[in-house]
Design an enzyme around this catalytic site. Structure first.
Site, PDB file in Angstrom:
ATOM      1  CE1 TYR A   1       0.554   0.058   4.449  1.00  0.00           C
ATOM      2  CE2 TYR A   1      -1.406  -0.428   4.754  1.00  0.00           C
ATOM      3  CZ  TYR A   1      -0.215  -0.311   5.181  1.00  0.00           C
ATOM      4  OH  TYR A   1       0.073  -0.484   6.450  1.00  0.00           O
ATOM      5  CD  GLU A   2      -0.448   5.054   1.708  1.00  0.00           C
ATOM      6  OE1 GLU A   2      -0.852   5.992   0.847  1.00  0.00           O
ATOM      7  OE2 GLU A   2      -1.688   4.943   2.710  1.00  0.00           O
ATOM      8  N   GLY A   3       1.544   2.909  -2.621  1.00  0.00           N
ATOM      9  CA  GLY A   3       2.452   2.861  -3.870  1.00  0.00           C
ATOM     10  C   GLY A   3       3.305   1.522  -3.702  1.00  0.00           C
TER      11      GLY A   3
END
Length: 596
Positions: free
Chosen positions: A440-442
């Site tokens: 997550y978050e890229g």
């Protein structure tokens, strides 16, 4: 049951001895936070997470969150009381603006506290963590009216915040967003669509939840250039600022996932929900990136945090568990077997984890202080240099810390053998919880592409050249220091590999973009290892200075041993990374799709 002890003394050593904390004394907020106050705050924060938050970690994993028929979600037993204590203790607003109820302490302090919080209970720590990210985005891009209505409650944590990007058809490619916004004629918008994977999207910890949502205004351009950002509260504030009418956003379900069970990961359905524009029309991504960049640093912290708590429990087990005999003969003949620490491979695993943890914590402290420099350094040039460093290091921190954090949790699990696979010992939860941080978050592959495709060439390579120059300067200044000499060879080699890799990318990445893509992950890890080596060199310099002043504590001796271990057994990986990335993209891209 696993335990956790926050590394306060190590954090304070880094601030005092490695990064010369007193040089920040004239920065805003620092006058109220001399090092003794910082130590007192971190000590109290450590006590809170150790006694209140950590005991709920296994509870949260076993119970998870529960969605009810009306769409409401209840968090695990004990979470609500712990969150109330967190808010009342001022921990959510530690670095918040005093104008909105925050304590106004330097932001770096909140970052350092978050390491302890995430080690104690990652799923719990995500609720205030996301809130602080939403506050940051609203502070920079929100109108005065939105700030006055929402920031007082969000800054203190009385209301929580979320980030809504992902939809069923789009994750990384935000240009595919379908959620739509229709002007209502009164300055607000009606937002309709579905968002998925929304951490802390629905829960019972706070009386209101404020969602920051990416959507497309009717008639907006296609792709990412047509995305806007909206603030959509669960309850519309009434005239007194209290939660009033229920808004048109409902939790359709919560995800059943591999880890972080104590955090409610929601599918949110927006049906004409009332929301307000944050920032400019069609400029939602720059506004959201304030939150996303902060979140990426926060996720990097998670990688370190889980590596640290996994190490602590694996080391405790290795000092207690008896299996087999030393290869040199029985270390304790009067015992039925020797402790695990007599075995070189057990020591290898523990030392790899700990050598990462201590250097990564130094890296984190350095970048946390860099955030304050970027805001408050006394001259423009220093602020620019700090901004450059932050931009360059953010994908490295996120990608390398979470890749290695997960790998270290797996290694710590291996130290426990069969017990590492059994839930009651806690190690398998650390492994499961750590896995999401790589996604997550890229996803980390995106972080690597961001590093080689955007951050390296930005401003003509100014940031990377400054970093390479900084290491070269340290090595040059230290070359005649006999005490430091044994610790420099590994860093010198790593620096050479990083320089060669950077030149290779500049020559081959532009000619064939697939070369840059194929090299990106190896380059990111080569960069990260070199940066960690740089941190170890700075740590060693500080240790030697302390010892020269007469401090001969075993803790300092241990740091020197760890530095040698990192240099001799971990930094050589930079050579392998260089060889891999220099091979180019040909073998990666040759097979046709149907051959997979």
């Amino acid at each position: 049951m696993p335990t956790y002890k926050a590394p306060v003394s190590d954090t304070v050593f880094l601030l005092n001895d490695v990064f010369d904390y007193k040089k920040y004394a004239n920065y805003p907020g620092f006058s109220e936070a001399p090092i003794d106050v910082v130590e007192a705050i971190l000590t109290e924060g450590a006590r809170f997470v150790e006694e209140v938050v950590q005991p709920l970690n296994r509870v949260g994993d076993l119970e998870g969150c529960k969605r009810h028929d009306d769409g409401a979600v209840s968090t695990p037993k004990g979470f609500k009381a712990a969150y109330k204590a967190l808010v009342e203790g001022g921990w959510v607003g530690l670095a918040g603006d005093p104008a909105f109820g925050g304590q106004g302490l330097p932001p770096f302090l909140a970052v350092l506290f978050s390491e302890y919080e995430c080690s104690a209970n990652l799923a719990f720590a995500m609720y205030p963590g996301l809130t602080n990210g939403a506050v940051a985005a609203l502070t920079v891009h929100g109108s005065d009216e939105l700030k006055s209505r929402f920031l007082p409650k969000m800054t203190t944590g009385e209301w929580t915040g979320t980030m809504n990007l992902t939809e069923p058809q789009c994750g990384t490619d935000l240009g595919l967003i379908k959620t739509r916004a229709v002007p209502r004629g009164d300055g607000s918008y009606a937002i309709t669509g579905q968002k998925i994977f929304i951490s802390a999207g629905e829960h019972d910890l706070a009386e209101n939840i404020v969602h920051l949502v990416l959507a497309r205004i009717e008639g907006a351009p296609a792709g990412v250039k047509g995305i806007s950002l909206f603030l959509i509260p669960k309850y519309l504030p009434d005239a007194e600022g209290k939660p009033g009418e229920r808004n048109g956003v409902v939790c359709g379900s919560i995800e059943h996932k591999m880890g972080i069970h104590g955090n409610s990961t929601a599918v949110l359905n927006y049906d004409g929900a009332k929301g307000w524009l944050v920032g400019e029309e069609h400029r939602g991504l720059p506004a959201m990136f304030v939150m996303m960049n902060g979140a990426r640093l926060g996720v990097a912290v998670q990688g370190l945090s889980l590596s640290e708590v996994a190490y602590q429990n694996a080391a405790a087990y290795a000092k207690d568990r008896r299996q087999g005999r030393s290869l040199k003969g029985a270390a304790e003949p009067d015992k039925p077997a020797d402790i695990l620490l007599v075995h070189p491979d057990v020591r290898r695993m523990l030392l790899e984890i700990r050598a990462f943890n201590e250097a990564a914590r130094a890296f984190l402290v350095w970048i946390a202080l860099t955030q304050d420099e970027a805001r408050h350094a006394p001259d423009t040039k220093a602020r620019q240099a700090a901004e450059d460093r932050l931009g360059l290091m953010t994908p490295v921190l996120k990608g390398v810390f979470t890749d290695l954090g997960f790998g270290n949790a797996v290694m710590a699990q291996q130290v426990l053998g069969g017990h590492g696979y059994i839930a009651e010992w806690g190690m398998e939860q650390f492994v499961r919880d750590a896995r999401i941080a790589m996604i997550y978050e890229g996803a980390n592959g995106i972080q690597a592409l961001d590093l080689v495709g955007r951050k390296l060439p930005k401003d003509g390579g100014r940031a990377i050249m400054a970093f390479l120059g900084e290491i070269s300067q340290l090595l040059g200044q230290s070359k005649d220091d006999a005490a430091l000499a044994p610790y420099l060879g590994g860093l010198q080699n790593a620096l050479g590999h990083l320089q060669q890799a950077t030149v290779w990318l500049s020559r081959n990445g532009v000619a064939d973009p697939d070369n840059a893509g194929a090299a990106s992950t190896d380059y990111m890890h080569l960069f990260g290892l070199t940066a960690l080596g740089y941190m170890w060199t700075r740590i060693v310099k500080a240790v030697l200075a302390r010892q020269a002043r007469g401090d001969s504590s075993p803790a300092l001796d241990a740091k020197l041993t760890l530095a040698r271990f990192f240099s001799e057994r971990m930094l050589p990986e930079t050579g392998a990374r260089l060889a891999r990335l220099s091979a180019g993209a040909a073998t990666l891209m040759t097979l046709p799709a149907e051959a997979f």
